[in-house]
Motif scaffolding. Structure first.
Motif, PDB file in Angstrom:
ATOM      1  N   GLN A 105      -7.749   8.232   8.801  1.00  0.00           N
ATOM      2  CA  GLN A 105      -6.572   8.914   8.277  1.00  0.00           C
ATOM      3  C   GLN A 105      -6.423   8.644   6.786  1.00  0.00           C
ATOM      4  OE1 GLN A 105      -3.421   7.807  11.469  1.00  0.00           O
ATOM      5  NE2 GLN A 105      -3.058   9.949  10.936  1.00  0.00           N
ATOM      6  N   THR A 136      -8.960   7.693   2.029  1.00  0.00           N
ATOM      7  CA  THR A 136      -9.223   7.834   3.458  1.00  0.00           C
ATOM      8  C   THR A 136      -9.523   6.456   4.043  1.00  0.00           C
ATOM      9  OG1 THR A 136     -10.092  10.074   3.199  1.00  0.00           O
ATOM     10  CG2 THR A 136     -10.687   8.895   5.220  1.00  0.00           C
ATOM     11  N   GLY A 138      -1.706   9.693   7.193  1.00  0.00           N
ATOM     12  CA  GLY A 138      -1.874  10.960   7.882  1.00  0.00           C
ATOM     13  C   GLY A 138      -1.103  12.065   7.181  1.00  0.00           C
TER      14      GLY A 138
END
Length: 242
Positions: free
Chosen positions: A186, A113, A150
Protein backbone atom coordinates in the motif's frame (compact mmCIF):
# COMPACT_ATOMS: atom_id res chain seq x y z
CA UNK A 1 20.68 -23.69 41.64
CA UNK A 2 22.31 -20.45 40.51
CA UNK A 3 23.11 -21.98 37.09
CA UNK A 4 19.48 -23.04 36.67
CA UNK A 5 18.33 -19.52 37.50
CA UNK A 6 20.65 -18.12 34.85
CA UNK A 7 19.28 -20.61 32.33
CA UNK A 8 15.75 -19.50 33.13
CA UNK A 9 16.68 -15.86 32.65
CA UNK A 10 18.36 -16.62 29.31
CA UNK A 11 15.30 -18.54 28.09
CA UNK A 12 12.98 -15.71 29.07
CA UNK A 13 15.23 -13.13 27.46
CA UNK A 14 15.35 -15.15 24.22
CA UNK A 15 11.57 -15.28 24.11
CA UNK A 16 11.23 -11.55 24.65
CA UNK A 17 13.96 -10.81 22.11
CA UNK A 18 12.09 -12.82 19.50
CA UNK A 19 8.97 -10.83 20.38
CA UNK A 20 10.64 -7.43 19.93
CA UNK A 21 12.60 -8.38 16.84
CA UNK A 22 9.38 -8.44 14.79
CA UNK A 23 9.16 -4.61 14.90
CA UNK A 24 10.78 -4.38 11.47
CA UNK A 25 11.14 -0.92 9.94
CA UNK A 26 9.05 -0.75 6.76
CA UNK A 27 9.77 2.79 5.56
CA UNK A 28 12.85 3.37 3.45
CA UNK A 29 14.78 6.65 3.62
CA UNK A 30 12.47 7.98 6.33
CA UNK A 31 14.97 10.71 7.20
CA UNK A 32 15.24 11.94 3.57
CA UNK A 33 19.03 11.69 3.62
CA UNK A 34 19.32 9.77 0.35
CA UNK A 35 18.75 12.52 -2.21
CA UNK A 36 20.36 13.68 -5.45
CA UNK A 37 20.61 17.24 -4.16
CA UNK A 38 18.79 20.02 -2.32
CA UNK A 39 15.75 21.40 -4.13
CA UNK A 40 12.24 20.69 -5.37
CA UNK A 41 10.87 17.17 -5.79
CA UNK A 42 10.86 15.99 -9.42
CA UNK A 43 12.25 19.32 -10.59
CA UNK A 44 15.98 19.17 -10.04
CA UNK A 45 16.05 16.67 -7.18
CA UNK A 46 15.07 13.04 -6.64
CA UNK A 47 14.49 11.54 -3.20
CA UNK A 48 15.21 7.82 -2.96
CA UNK A 49 12.04 5.73 -2.42
CA UNK A 50 9.73 8.80 -2.34
CA UNK A 51 7.76 10.53 -5.10
CA UNK A 52 5.82 13.79 -5.38
CA UNK A 53 4.66 16.18 -8.08
CA UNK A 54 3.82 19.10 -5.81
CA UNK A 55 5.57 22.25 -4.69
CA UNK A 56 7.52 20.24 -2.15
CA UNK A 57 11.19 20.72 -1.26
CA UNK A 58 14.18 19.05 0.34
CA UNK A 59 16.06 21.28 2.78
CA UNK A 60 19.39 20.55 4.42
CA UNK A 61 19.65 21.13 8.18
CA UNK A 62 20.25 24.80 8.92
CA UNK A 63 19.62 25.91 5.34
CA UNK A 64 15.95 26.90 5.41
CA UNK A 65 16.58 30.50 6.49
CA UNK A 66 20.04 30.81 4.92
CA UNK A 67 20.92 29.21 1.56
CA UNK A 68 17.45 27.73 1.12
CA UNK A 69 16.30 25.34 -1.58
CA UNK A 70 15.78 25.78 -5.35
CA UNK A 71 12.59 25.05 -7.25
CA UNK A 72 10.74 25.77 -10.47
CA UNK A 73 10.24 29.40 -9.46
CA UNK A 74 13.76 29.99 -8.18
CA UNK A 75 15.30 29.97 -4.71
CA UNK A 76 13.02 29.48 -1.72
CA UNK A 77 13.69 30.13 1.96
CA UNK A 78 11.54 29.97 5.09
CA UNK A 79 11.27 32.60 7.79
CA UNK A 80 13.82 32.09 10.58
CA UNK A 81 16.14 34.01 12.84
CA UNK A 82 18.81 34.23 10.12
CA UNK A 83 16.65 36.14 7.65
CA UNK A 84 14.58 38.37 9.92
CA UNK A 85 11.95 35.89 11.11
CA UNK A 86 10.41 36.10 14.57
CA UNK A 87 12.11 32.99 15.93
CA UNK A 88 14.81 30.41 15.09
CA UNK A 89 13.80 27.65 12.72
CA UNK A 90 14.49 24.62 14.90
CA UNK A 91 16.37 21.50 13.79
CA UNK A 92 14.31 18.32 13.85
CA UNK A 93 15.03 15.62 16.44
CA UNK A 94 15.95 13.31 13.57
CA UNK A 95 18.49 15.82 12.25
CA UNK A 96 19.80 16.20 8.72
CA UNK A 97 17.53 16.82 5.74
CA UNK A 98 13.81 17.47 6.01
CA UNK A 99 10.87 18.06 3.67
CA UNK A 100 8.95 21.33 3.35
CA UNK A 101 5.64 21.21 1.45
CA UNK A 102 3.46 24.13 0.40
CA UNK A 103 -0.06 23.43 1.67
CA UNK A 104 -1.89 25.91 -0.57
CA UNK A 105 -0.06 25.98 -3.92
CA UNK A 106 0.50 23.12 -6.38
CA UNK A 107 -0.42 20.74 -3.58
CA UNK A 108 0.48 17.07 -4.06
CA UNK A 109 1.23 14.28 -1.57
CA UNK A 110 4.66 12.85 -0.80
CA UNK A 111 4.35 9.09 -1.30
CA UNK A 112 6.12 5.79 -0.79
CA UNK A 113 4.87 2.28 -1.58
CA UNK A 114 5.18 0.07 1.51
CA UNK A 115 5.62 -3.65 0.88
CA UNK A 116 5.53 -6.69 3.14
CA UNK A 117 2.27 -5.80 4.89
CA UNK A 118 -0.26 -8.28 6.24
CA UNK A 119 -3.88 -7.50 5.38
CA UNK A 120 -5.92 -6.78 8.49
CA UNK A 121 -2.87 -6.11 10.65
CA UNK A 122 -2.33 -2.75 12.36
CA UNK A 123 0.75 -0.62 11.71
CA UNK A 124 2.02 2.45 13.51
CA UNK A 125 3.37 5.42 11.57
CA UNK A 126 5.61 7.78 13.54
CA UNK A 127 6.99 11.08 12.28
CA UNK A 128 7.84 14.59 13.36
CA UNK A 129 6.57 17.76 11.80
CA UNK A 130 6.67 21.52 12.10
CA UNK A 131 5.02 24.61 10.63
CA UNK A 132 6.70 27.45 8.76
CA UNK A 133 6.08 30.26 6.27
CA UNK A 134 7.93 31.15 3.08
CA UNK A 135 10.13 34.19 3.65
CA UNK A 136 9.29 37.42 1.85
CA UNK A 137 5.57 37.09 2.66
CA UNK A 138 3.45 38.52 5.48
CA UNK A 139 0.42 37.32 7.40
CA UNK A 140 -0.64 34.52 9.73
CA UNK A 141 -0.93 31.01 8.27
CA UNK A 142 -2.14 27.56 9.25
CA UNK A 143 -0.34 24.26 8.64
CA UNK A 144 -1.31 20.59 8.88
CA UNK A 145 -0.51 17.13 7.48
CA UNK A 146 -3.05 14.58 6.22
CA UNK A 147 -1.65 11.04 6.34
CA UNK A 148 -3.02 7.89 4.77
CA UNK A 149 -2.11 4.26 4.10
CA UNK A 150 -3.86 3.27 0.89
CA UNK A 151 -6.31 5.24 -1.25
CA UNK A 152 -9.41 5.07 0.94
CA UNK A 153 -10.27 8.60 2.08
CA UNK A 154 -12.18 7.16 5.04
CA UNK A 155 -8.94 5.87 6.60
CA UNK A 156 -6.92 9.09 6.41
CA UNK A 157 -5.79 10.82 9.60
CA UNK A 158 -4.67 14.37 10.31
CA UNK A 159 -2.38 16.21 12.62
CA UNK A 160 -3.77 19.16 14.53
CA UNK A 161 -3.95 22.49 12.70
CA UNK A 162 -1.10 24.76 13.73
CA UNK A 163 -1.89 28.48 13.96
CA UNK A 164 1.30 30.15 12.79
CA UNK A 165 1.88 33.89 13.31
CA UNK A 166 3.33 35.95 10.45
CA UNK A 167 7.10 35.48 9.87
CA UNK A 168 7.19 32.54 12.31
CA UNK A 169 7.71 28.81 12.61
CA UNK A 170 6.86 26.16 15.19
CA UNK A 171 9.03 23.71 17.05
CA UNK A 172 9.08 20.11 15.87
CA UNK A 173 6.15 17.97 17.06
CA UNK A 174 6.11 14.17 17.25
CA UNK A 175 3.10 12.28 15.89
CA UNK A 176 1.98 8.66 16.00
CA UNK A 177 -0.89 7.20 13.96
CA UNK A 178 -2.14 3.63 13.59
CA UNK A 179 -3.51 2.22 10.33
CA UNK A 180 -4.91 -1.17 9.33
CA UNK A 181 -3.41 -2.61 6.16
CA UNK A 182 -5.85 -3.54 3.41
CA UNK A 183 -3.29 -5.50 1.42
CA UNK A 184 0.30 -6.65 1.16
CA UNK A 185 1.41 -3.48 -0.63
CA UNK A 186 0.00 0.00 0.00
CA UNK A 187 0.98 3.62 -0.53
CA UNK A 188 1.88 5.71 2.51
CA UNK A 189 1.17 9.37 1.75
CA UNK A 190 1.66 12.75 3.41
CA UNK A 191 -0.35 15.71 2.09
CA UNK A 192 0.35 19.24 3.34
CA UNK A 193 -2.75 21.36 3.93
CA UNK A 194 -2.42 25.06 4.74
CA UNK A 195 -4.01 28.48 4.46
CA UNK A 196 -4.10 31.01 2.96
CA UNK A 197 -2.74 30.83 -0.58
CA UNK A 198 -0.49 33.79 -1.30
CA UNK A 199 1.05 33.80 2.19
CA UNK A 200 2.75 30.50 1.59
CA UNK A 201 2.13 28.05 4.46
CA UNK A 202 4.71 25.27 4.62
CA UNK A 203 4.43 22.01 6.54
CA UNK A 204 7.75 20.35 7.44
CA UNK A 205 8.32 16.60 7.72
CA UNK A 206 11.12 14.34 8.99
CA UNK A 207 11.84 11.04 10.75
CA UNK A 208 9.11 8.93 9.12
CA UNK A 209 8.90 5.40 10.51
CA UNK A 210 6.39 2.55 10.19
CA UNK A 211 6.31 -0.71 12.15
CA UNK A 212 3.80 -3.37 13.09
CA UNK A 213 1.58 -2.12 15.89
CA UNK A 214 1.13 -5.65 17.32
CA UNK A 215 3.29 -8.76 17.00
CA UNK A 216 2.46 -11.12 14.15
CA UNK A 217 0.72 -14.40 15.15
CA UNK A 218 3.97 -16.32 14.82
CA UNK A 219 5.64 -13.92 17.24
CA UNK A 220 2.96 -14.48 19.87
CA UNK A 221 3.35 -18.25 19.51
CA UNK A 222 7.12 -18.08 19.96
CA UNK A 223 6.77 -15.73 22.92
CA UNK A 224 4.29 -17.96 24.73
CA UNK A 225 6.37 -21.05 23.94
CA UNK A 226 9.43 -19.39 25.42
CA UNK A 227 7.59 -18.27 28.54
CA UNK A 228 6.01 -21.72 28.86
CA UNK A 229 9.47 -23.25 28.79
CA UNK A 230 10.55 -20.91 31.57
CA UNK A 231 7.55 -21.96 33.66
CA UNK A 232 8.14 -25.68 33.03
CA UNK A 233 11.79 -25.43 34.05
CA UNK A 234 10.81 -23.57 37.20
CA UNK A 235 8.26 -26.24 38.20
CA UNK A 236 10.77 -29.05 37.61
CA UNK A 237 13.33 -27.28 39.75
CA UNK A 238 10.81 -26.83 42.56
CA UNK A 239 9.83 -30.50 42.34
CA UNK A 240 13.44 -31.66 42.66
CA UNK A 241 14.00 -29.32 45.58
CA UNK A 242 10.99 -30.81 47.37
Amino acid sequence: MRINTIKLAIAGFAALSTFSAQATELVKNGGFEQVSGIGQFNNNVSVSDWTSNGYNFVFAAGSADTTGSVGSYGALTLWGANNGGNNPLATSHNGGNFIAADGAFEVSPIKQTINGLVAGQKYTVNFEWAAAQQSGFDGATTEQWIVNLGDNAATQQSTSVYQNPSHSSSGWMKESMTFTAAGASQVLSFLAVGTPEGKPPFSLLDGVSMTSAVPEPGSWAMLFAGLGLVGLMARRRQGKAA
